[in-house]
Scaffold this motif. Structure first.
Motif, PDB file in Angstrom:
ATOM      1  N   ASP A  48      13.061  -1.447  10.498  1.00 40.66           N
ATOM      2  CA  ASP A  48      12.738  -2.872  10.582  1.00 40.66           C
ATOM      3  C   ASP A  48      11.425  -3.145  11.318  1.00 40.66           C
ATOM      4  OD1 ASP A  48      13.477  -2.342  13.196  1.00 40.66           O
ATOM      5  OD2 ASP A  48      15.112  -3.811  13.267  1.00 40.66           O
ATOM      6  N   LEU A  49      10.493  -2.241  11.171  1.00 35.09           N
ATOM      7  CA  LEU A  49       9.171  -2.355  11.801  1.00 35.09           C
ATOM      8  C   LEU A  49       8.100  -2.299  10.716  1.00 35.09           C
ATOM      9  CD1 LEU A  49       9.836   0.155  14.724  1.00 35.09           C
ATOM     10  CD2 LEU A  49       9.728  -2.351  14.908  1.00 35.09           C
ATOM     11  N   PRO A  50       6.864  -2.748  11.016  1.00 35.43           N
ATOM     12  CA  PRO A  50       5.813  -2.711   9.990  1.00 35.43           C
ATOM     13  C   PRO A  50       5.342  -1.309   9.654  1.00 35.43           C
ATOM     14  CG  PRO A  50       4.923  -3.480  12.067  1.00 35.43           C
ATOM     15  CD  PRO A  50       6.401  -3.425  12.242  1.00 35.43           C
ATOM     16  N   SER A  51       5.638  -0.347  10.517  1.00 39.56           N
ATOM     17  CA  SER A  51       5.229   1.028  10.260  1.00 39.56           C
ATOM     18  C   SER A  51       6.076   1.970  11.098  1.00 39.56           C
ATOM     19  CB  SER A  51       3.749   1.237  10.591  1.00 39.56           C
ATOM     20  OG  SER A  51       3.369   2.596  10.382  1.00 39.56           O
ATOM     21  N   VAL A  52       6.273   3.181  10.595  1.00 39.23           N
ATOM     22  CA  VAL A  52       6.915   4.200  11.423  1.00 39.23           C
ATOM     23  C   VAL A  52       5.941   4.739  12.453  1.00 39.23           C
ATOM     24  CG1 VAL A  52       8.604   4.868   9.676  1.00 39.23           C
ATOM     25  CG2 VAL A  52       6.386   6.041   9.762  1.00 39.23           C
ATOM     26  N   ASP A  53       4.643   4.451  12.291  1.00 37.05           N
ATOM     27  CA  ASP A  53       3.629   4.965  13.214  1.00 37.05           C
ATOM     28  C   ASP A  53       3.060   3.873  14.102  1.00 37.05           C
ATOM     29  OD1 ASP A  53       3.034   7.848  13.084  1.00 37.05           O
ATOM     30  OD2 ASP A  53       2.739   7.474  10.950  1.00 37.05           O
ATOM     31  N   LYS A  54       2.413   4.297  15.166  1.00 41.25           N
ATOM     32  CA  LYS A  54       1.736   3.410  16.106  1.00 41.25           C
ATOM     33  C   LYS A  54       0.641   2.623  15.382  1.00 41.25           C
ATOM     34  CE  LYS A  54      -1.002   3.820  20.427  1.00 41.25           C
ATOM     35  NZ  LYS A  54      -0.251   2.921  21.325  1.00 41.25           N
ATOM     36  N   GLU A  98      -5.641   6.081  15.626  1.00 44.79           N
ATOM     37  CA  GLU A  98      -6.815   6.860  15.218  1.00 44.79           C
ATOM     38  C   GLU A  98      -6.578   7.584  13.894  1.00 44.79           C
ATOM     39  OE1 GLU A  98      -7.402   9.363  18.623  1.00 44.79           O
ATOM     40  OE2 GLU A  98      -8.424   7.779  19.762  1.00 44.79           O
ATOM     41  N   GLY A  99      -5.707   7.029  13.058  1.00 42.86           N
ATOM     42  CA  GLY A  99      -5.462   7.616  11.748  1.00 42.86           C
ATOM     43  C   GLY A  99      -4.621   8.876  11.755  1.00 42.86           C
ATOM     44  N   LYS A 100      -3.926   9.142  12.849  1.00 45.34           N
ATOM     45  CA  LYS A 100      -3.135  10.383  12.927  1.00 45.34           C
ATOM     46  C   LYS A 100      -1.899  10.344  12.031  1.00 45.34           C
ATOM     47  CE  LYS A 100      -4.648  11.298  17.671  1.00 45.34           C
ATOM     48  NZ  LYS A 100      -4.229  11.383  19.087  1.00 45.34           N
ATOM     49  N   LEU A 101      -1.229   9.209  11.965  1.00 45.38           N
ATOM     50  CA  LEU A 101      -0.057   9.020  11.096  1.00 45.38           C
ATOM     51  C   LEU A 101       0.969  10.144  11.281  1.00 45.38           C
ATOM     52  CD1 LEU A 101      -1.975   7.905   7.885  1.00 45.38           C
ATOM     53  CD2 LEU A 101      -0.683   6.438   9.445  1.00 45.38           C
ATOM     54  N   LEU A 102       1.287  10.430  12.531  1.00 43.12           N
ATOM     55  CA  LEU A 102       2.116  11.592  12.838  1.00 43.12           C
ATOM     56  C   LEU A 102       3.518  11.494  12.251  1.00 43.12           C
ATOM     57  CD1 LEU A 102       1.067  12.162  16.564  1.00 43.12           C
ATOM     58  CD2 LEU A 102       0.230  13.336  14.512  1.00 43.12           C
ATOM     59  N   ALA A 103       4.131  10.317  12.325  1.00 39.53           N
ATOM     60  CA  ALA A 103       5.498  10.177  11.825  1.00 39.53           C
ATOM     61  C   ALA A 103       5.541  10.215  10.296  1.00 39.53           C
ATOM     62  CB  ALA A 103       6.128   8.887  12.348  1.00 39.53           C
ATOM     63  N   HIS A 104       4.580   9.540   9.653  1.00 36.22           N
ATOM     64  CA  HIS A 104       4.503   9.613   8.197  1.00 36.22           C
ATOM     65  C   HIS A 104       4.376  11.074   7.747  1.00 36.22           C
ATOM     66  CE1 HIS A 104       3.383   5.255   8.246  1.00 36.22           C
ATOM     67  NE2 HIS A 104       3.856   5.258   7.015  1.00 36.22           N
ATOM     68  N   LYS A 105       3.431  11.785   8.330  1.00 31.60           N
ATOM     69  CA  LYS A 105       3.190  13.168   7.928  1.00 31.60           C
ATOM     70  C   LYS A 105       4.401  14.051   8.204  1.00 31.60           C
ATOM     71  CE  LYS A 105      -1.832  12.972   8.572  1.00 31.60           C
ATOM     72  NZ  LYS A 105      -2.977  13.414   9.414  1.00 31.60           N
ATOM     73  N   ALA A 106       5.044  13.832   9.351  1.00 35.15           N
ATOM     74  CA  ALA A 106       6.200  14.656   9.705  1.00 35.15           C
ATOM     75  C   ALA A 106       7.359  14.416   8.758  1.00 35.15           C
ATOM     76  CB  ALA A 106       6.622  14.358  11.141  1.00 35.15           C
ATOM     77  N   PHE A 107       7.630  13.172   8.420  1.00 33.51           N
ATOM     78  CA  PHE A 107       8.760  12.876   7.531  1.00 33.51           C
ATOM     79  C   PHE A 107       8.523  13.423   6.134  1.00 33.51           C
ATOM     80  CE2 PHE A 107      10.830  10.069   4.423  1.00 33.51           C
ATOM     81  CZ  PHE A 107      12.157  10.310   4.759  1.00 33.51           C
ATOM     82  N   TRP A 108       7.301  13.248   5.618  1.00 35.80           N
ATOM     83  CA  TRP A 108       6.995  13.729   4.266  1.00 35.80           C
ATOM     84  C   TRP A 108       6.612  15.215   4.253  1.00 35.80           C
ATOM     85  CZ3 TRP A 108       4.091   8.580   3.768  1.00 35.80           C
ATOM     86  CH2 TRP A 108       4.906   7.636   3.113  1.00 35.80           C
ATOM     87  N   HIS A 160       0.927   7.207  -0.093  1.00 31.01           N
ATOM     88  CA  HIS A 160       0.356   6.275   0.881  1.00 31.01           C
ATOM     89  C   HIS A 160      -0.671   6.954   1.779  1.00 31.01           C
ATOM     90  CE1 HIS A 160      -0.060   2.909   3.491  1.00 31.01           C
ATOM     91  NE2 HIS A 160       0.701   3.366   4.466  1.00 31.01           N
ATOM     92  N   ILE A 161      -0.564   8.274   1.954  1.00 37.89           N
ATOM     93  CA  ILE A 161      -1.452   8.948   2.904  1.00 37.89           C
ATOM     94  C   ILE A 161      -2.220  10.121   2.295  1.00 37.89           C
ATOM     95  CG2 ILE A 161      -0.006   8.273   4.867  1.00 37.89           C
ATOM     96  CD1 ILE A 161       1.028  11.193   4.957  1.00 37.89           C
ATOM     97  N   THR A 162      -2.083  10.349   0.987  1.00 35.65           N
ATOM     98  CA  THR A 162      -2.708  11.525   0.379  1.00 35.65           C
ATOM     99  C   THR A 162      -4.002  11.191  -0.350  1.00 35.65           C
ATOM    100  OG1 THR A 162      -1.405  11.270  -1.644  1.00 35.65           O
ATOM    101  CG2 THR A 162      -0.509  12.715   0.075  1.00 35.65           C
ATOM    102  N   ASN A 163      -4.861  12.175  -0.442  1.00 32.29           N
ATOM    103  CA  ASN A 163      -6.104  12.030  -1.197  1.00 32.29           C
ATOM    104  C   ASN A 163      -5.810  11.848  -2.686  1.00 32.29           C
ATOM    105  OD1 ASN A 163      -9.173  12.426  -1.394  1.00 32.29           O
ATOM    106  ND2 ASN A 163      -8.412  13.997  -2.787  1.00 32.29           N
ATOM    107  N   ASP A 164      -4.895  12.648  -3.216  1.00 31.15           N
ATOM    108  CA  ASP A 164      -4.520  12.538  -4.621  1.00 31.15           C
ATOM    109  C   ASP A 164      -3.516  11.403  -4.808  1.00 31.15           C
ATOM    110  OD1 ASP A 164      -6.140  14.683  -5.285  1.00 31.15           O
ATOM    111  OD2 ASP A 164      -4.526  16.143  -4.963  1.00 31.15           O
ATOM    112  N   PHE A 165      -3.494  10.845  -6.014  1.00 27.63           N
ATOM    113  CA  PHE A 165      -2.639   9.695  -6.295  1.00 27.63           C
ATOM    114  C   PHE A 165      -1.202  10.121  -6.573  1.00 27.63           C
ATOM    115  CE2 PHE A 165      -0.658   6.837  -9.400  1.00 27.63           C
ATOM    116  CZ  PHE A 165      -0.650   5.665  -8.662  1.00 27.63           C
ATOM    117  N   TYR A 166      -0.267   9.484  -5.888  1.00 29.95           N
ATOM    118  CA  TYR A 166       1.149   9.624  -6.164  1.00 29.95           C
ATOM    119  C   TYR A 166       1.749   8.227  -6.188  1.00 29.95           C
ATOM    120  CZ  TYR A 166       0.567  14.587  -5.204  1.00 29.95           C
ATOM    121  OH  TYR A 166       0.153  15.879  -5.243  1.00 29.95           O
TER     122      TYR A 166
END
Length: 256
Positions: A180-186, A190-200, A79-85
């Motif tokens: 139960d939210l639309p995203s783990v991030d705010k 500004e595209g930081k996606l801190l929670a996504h990046k931290a979890f993965w 969901h957040i990487t340049n390469d496809f997964y």
């Protein structure tokens, strides 16, 4: 029908569905500035793929939707990487020991945030049942109105998970995070996606580090009714076989 998993008994005839169904009505939840899903019959000239129209022996619908914005979905780090997964390649097992917790996000500035302390406290709450270490965590947020099943989230700044909380969950060796939210991030970050990046454990989305968590998943936009008690469950996490970063999903809980 009873089944045993690691000597724990579950009743497969009593599933607890915590997914939100996808519809083409105004009751469908929506996030990320898109319109509701479209479910409509195929049309070839004067032929309509709908039995009630009298010109077809079958119902033959096209469905247009977005897994991230239209309901319960499970995503992988693609969901957040340049390469496809692909989520279909990342999720290869489907039954997990899971812990359901309930938290009320704290007001911090203009935001409501799920903090590390809240998650840590809720996860450490003792239960009467001792199970193998949880592989999944399910976060139910308060207030828990039924309107979550049809809420329009765009430009509402929903609550989100702090980076520190996501790191704590990762370090607790939780592989599957459900919320139960639309995203783990705010919503606007500004595209930081801190929670996504931290979890993965993704340090650079364009040059993936070797210790990134390829098999960990995040499931968003679930709904857990109030009558379902916090505690330990067996989670059956099912997806459609999409070769995509995310898929609509149907997480099911079973009491142990």
């Amino acid at each position: 029908m009873l089944a045993k998993i690691n000597n724990f008994e579950i009743d497969l005839s009593k599933p607890i569905d915590i997914s939100i169904p996808l519809t083409n009505t105004d009751e469908n939840p929506i996030a990320w500035y898109i319109e509701k899903p479209v479910i409509e019959p195929v049309v070839f000239g004067d032929w309509i793929g709908k039995v009630s129209e009298g010109k077809s022996s079958t119902n033959f619908n096209n469905i247009f939707f977005n897994p991230h914005g239209h309901g319960t979905h499970t995503e992988c780090l693609g969901h957040i990487t340049n390469d496809f997964y692909s989520i279909n390649q990342s999720l290869k097992q489907f039954f997990f020991f899971a812990k359901l917790i309930t938290v009320e996000p704290e007001k911090i500035g203009d935001d409501f945030v799920i903090t590390k302390n809240q998650v840590q406290k809720a996860m450490s709450t003792s239960t009467s049942l001792s199970v193998t270490k949880s592989e999944a965590i399910i976060i139910r947020t308060l207030p828990n109105q039924k309107e979550k099943k049809s809420r329009k989230y765009s430009n509402t700044n929903p609550p989100y998970l702090s980076e520190e909380a996501a790191i704590f969950i990762r370090e607790s060796e939780i592989q599957h995070l459900l919320i139960d939210l639309p995203s783990v991030d705010k919503e606007h970050d500004e595209g930081k996606l801190l929670a996504h990046k931290a979890f993965w454990n993704v340090k650079d989305t364009h040059n993936l580090n070797n210790d990134a968590r390829l098999n960990a998943t995040i499931t968003e936009m679930i709904y857990v009714p109030d009558e379902i008690e916090d505690g330990n469950y067996i989670l059956n996490l099912q997806i459609a076989s999409f070769e995509n970063d995310a898929s609509p999903s149907k997480p099911i809980l079973y009491k142990i």
